[in-house]
Design a protein around this motif. Structure first.
Motif, short mmCIF file in Angstrom:
data_model
loop_
_atom_site.label_atom_id
_atom_site.label_comp_id
_atom_site.label_asym_id
_atom_site.label_seq_id
_atom_site.Cartn_x
_atom_site.Cartn_y
_atom_site.Cartn_z
N ALA A 37 23.42 -2.14 5.49
CA ALA A 37 23.61 -3.59 5.61
C ALA A 37 22.90 -4.34 4.47
O ALA A 37 22.90 -5.57 4.47
N GLY A 38 22.31 -3.61 3.54
CA GLY A 38 21.69 -4.25 2.39
C GLY A 38 20.19 -4.48 2.53
O GLY A 38 19.59 -5.17 1.70
N CYS A 39 19.58 -3.93 3.58
CA CYS A 39 18.12 -4.04 3.77
C CYS A 39 17.49 -2.67 3.50
O CYS A 39 18.16 -1.76 3.05
N ASP A 40 16.20 -2.56 3.80
CA ASP A 40 15.54 -1.26 3.70
C ASP A 40 14.26 -1.31 4.53
O ASP A 40 13.84 -2.38 4.98
N ILE A 41 13.67 -0.16 4.75
CA ILE A 41 12.38 -0.08 5.43
C ILE A 41 11.37 0.48 4.43
O ILE A 41 11.50 1.61 3.97
N TYR A 42 10.40 -0.37 4.11
CA TYR A 42 9.41 -0.01 3.10
C TYR A 42 8.03 0.19 3.74
O TYR A 42 7.72 -0.40 4.77
N GLN A 43 7.23 1.01 3.08
CA GLN A 43 5.82 1.04 3.42
C GLN A 43 5.21 -0.32 3.08
O GLN A 43 5.87 -1.19 2.50
N VAL A 44 3.95 -0.53 3.43
CA VAL A 44 3.36 -1.86 3.28
C VAL A 44 3.31 -2.35 1.83
O VAL A 44 3.13 -3.55 1.59
N ASP A 45 3.50 -1.44 0.87
CA ASP A 45 3.57 -1.91 -0.52
C ASP A 45 4.89 -2.62 -0.81
O ASP A 45 5.07 -3.21 -1.88
N GLN A 46 5.82 -2.58 0.16
CA GLN A 46 7.12 -3.23 0.10
C GLN A 46 8.00 -2.74 -1.07
O GLN A 46 8.89 -3.43 -1.53
N LYS A 47 7.75 -1.50 -1.49
CA LYS A 47 8.61 -0.91 -2.52
C LYS A 47 8.88 0.58 -2.31
O LYS A 47 9.80 1.14 -2.90
N THR A 48 8.09 1.24 -1.44
CA THR A 48 8.27 2.67 -1.19
C THR A 48 8.97 2.86 0.15
O THR A 48 8.39 2.59 1.20
N PRO A 49 10.23 3.31 0.16
CA PRO A 49 10.95 3.49 1.43
C PRO A 49 10.33 4.61 2.27
O PRO A 49 9.71 5.53 1.74
N LEU A 50 10.53 4.52 3.59
CA LEU A 50 10.10 5.60 4.48
C LEU A 50 10.88 6.87 4.16
O LEU A 50 12.05 6.82 3.78
N ARG A 51 10.24 8.02 4.38
CA ARG A 51 10.88 9.32 4.21
C ARG A 51 10.82 10.07 5.53
O ARG A 51 9.98 9.79 6.40
N TYR A 52 11.70 11.08 5.67
CA TYR A 52 11.87 11.77 6.94
C TYR A 52 11.77 13.28 6.81
O TYR A 52 11.91 13.83 5.72
N ASN A 53 11.53 13.92 7.95
CA ASN A 53 11.27 15.36 8.05
C ASN A 53 10.01 15.74 7.28
O ASN A 53 9.96 16.78 6.62
N LYS A 54 9.00 14.88 7.39
CA LYS A 54 7.70 15.16 6.78
C LYS A 54 6.94 16.16 7.66
O LYS A 54 7.27 16.39 8.82
N GLU A 55 5.89 16.72 7.11
CA GLU A 55 5.05 17.62 7.91
C GLU A 55 4.46 16.85 9.10
O GLU A 55 4.47 17.34 10.23
N ASP A 56 3.94 15.65 8.82
CA ASP A 56 3.46 14.76 9.89
C ASP A 56 4.59 13.80 10.22
O ASP A 56 5.01 13.00 9.37
N LEU A 57 5.09 13.85 11.45
CA LEU A 57 6.27 13.06 11.83
C LEU A 57 5.94 11.61 12.15
O LEU A 57 6.85 10.83 12.47
N HIS A 58 4.67 11.23 12.06
CA HIS A 58 4.31 9.83 12.21
C HIS A 58 4.77 9.03 10.99
O HIS A 58 4.67 9.52 9.86
N ASN A 59 5.25 7.82 11.22
CA ASN A 59 5.55 6.92 10.11
C ASN A 59 4.28 6.20 9.66
O ASN A 59 3.42 5.90 10.49
N PRO A 60 4.20 5.87 8.37
CA PRO A 60 3.16 4.92 7.97
C PRO A 60 3.55 3.52 8.46
O PRO A 60 4.68 3.32 8.90
N TRP A 61 2.64 2.57 8.39
CA TRP A 61 3.00 1.19 8.69
C TRP A 61 4.14 0.78 7.75
O TRP A 61 4.21 1.23 6.61
N PHE A 62 5.00 -0.08 8.24
CA PHE A 62 6.18 -0.42 7.42
C PHE A 62 6.62 -1.87 7.63
O PHE A 62 6.17 -2.55 8.55
N ILE A 63 7.53 -2.28 6.76
CA ILE A 63 8.13 -3.62 6.81
C ILE A 63 9.63 -3.45 6.61
O ILE A 63 10.06 -2.79 5.66
N VAL A 64 10.43 -4.03 7.51
CA VAL A 64 11.88 -4.04 7.37
C VAL A 64 12.27 -5.40 6.81
O VAL A 64 11.92 -6.43 7.37
N ARG A 65 13.02 -5.39 5.72
CA ARG A 65 13.47 -6.68 5.17
C ARG A 65 14.67 -6.46 4.27
O ARG A 65 14.96 -5.37 3.86
#
Length: 269
Positions: free
Chosen positions: A241-269
């Motif tokens: 839809a033209g948005c993304d989910i970024y870490q709090v630096d608002q430029k690094t997107p979330l990644r998946y299937n990490k060793e630790d399945l917890h997400n870092p804090w994030f911002i959707v915009r």
């Protein structure tokens, strides 16, 4: 090359059928939900289990492994070999389910090389379906349930393309009115200092991401714990839809299937 449309349809049918199994339990006046407590003290009901069994069976026709909140724990040594996988939350918002406020969802995502390429979020109580794929776009369809069997083309024709043109003044933020962390309050205060009026919206489960993807809200800051299955499907929808989910630096997107399945804090915009 992954056939996004084929797998999107399979995921949609799985999510809608799982929604039916959840609603059978949700609307049963004699049901006590059989609530258990997981290791992290979060609730688990028979609806979570029923939906997980149905989704796992439906997705087993595909060649991709499944990482589900209610599935067995899989060692990273094995998961790290998975280039493409399903990430599933069969009932996102179990607390909302128990409260009977309707704000719970079924989340199914297909992830390739750490990024979400396909996502389905179904809201059983409202019969609302959000679906997206990188090659298809993002859509919202209202009024679908397990009794209807529309084709992929029929669903796209009946659905609304996201984002929708929804006019609002200032900045609309999705955040809990009653359980805001100090970091969330500071983030919202900083937005107010920019001079635009700030309006707060409240919603449960992955619906918060959908509100930004559809255009009802502008931003969703999440400065509290979440897991990959909480966000993967919504992330795919937001991206399409033209948005993304970024870490709090608002430029690094979330990644998946990490060793630790917890997400870092994030911002959707």
């Amino acid at each position: 090359m992954i056939d996004n449309e084929k797998y999107l349809y399979i995921a949609i049918r799985a999510a809608v059928d799982a929604g039916k199994s959840i609603m059978d339990i949700y609307t049963d006046p004699d049901s006590d939900f059989e609530i258990e407590r997981k290791a992290d003290n979060s609730p688990l009901t028979k609806a979570d289990k029923a939906a997980n069994r149905l989704i796992t069976s439906a997705l087993s026709v595909t060649p991709f492994p499944i990482l589900s909140e209610e599935g067995k724990e899989i060692a990273f040594a094995e998961r790290s070999k998975w280039e493409t996988l399903w990430i599933v939350d069969p009932l996102d918002g179990t607390k909302e389910f128990i409260k009977r406020n309707g704000e719970f969802t079924v989340n199914i995502a297909l992830v390739e090389k750490g990024g979400p390429v396909l996502g389905v979020i179904y809201v059983p109580v409202r019969k609302e379906l959000y679906f997206a794929a990188s090659s298809v776009g993002a859509y919202k369809l209202v009024g679908i349930d397990s009794d209807s069997q529309p084709s992929m083309d029929e669903m796209r024709q009946k659905a609304i393309r996201l984002p929708m043109s929804l006019a609002h003044q200032g900045t609309v933020v999705v955040a809990s009115r009653s359980h805001q962390s100090e970091e969330t309050i500071a983030f919202i205060d900083n937005l107010r200092k920019q001079g635009k009026p700030v309006t707060l919206m409240s919603s449960g489960s992955s619906l918060k991401i959908c509100l930004v993807a559809e255009g009802s809200a502008d931003i969703y800051p999440r400065f509290a714990p979440t897991m990959e299955w909480d966000t993967a499907a919504g992330h795919a929808i937001a991206r399409a839809a033209g948005c993304d989910i970024y870490q709090v630096d608002q430029k690094t997107p979330l990644r998946y299937n990490k060793e630790d399945l917890h997400n870092p804090w994030f911002i959707v915009r």
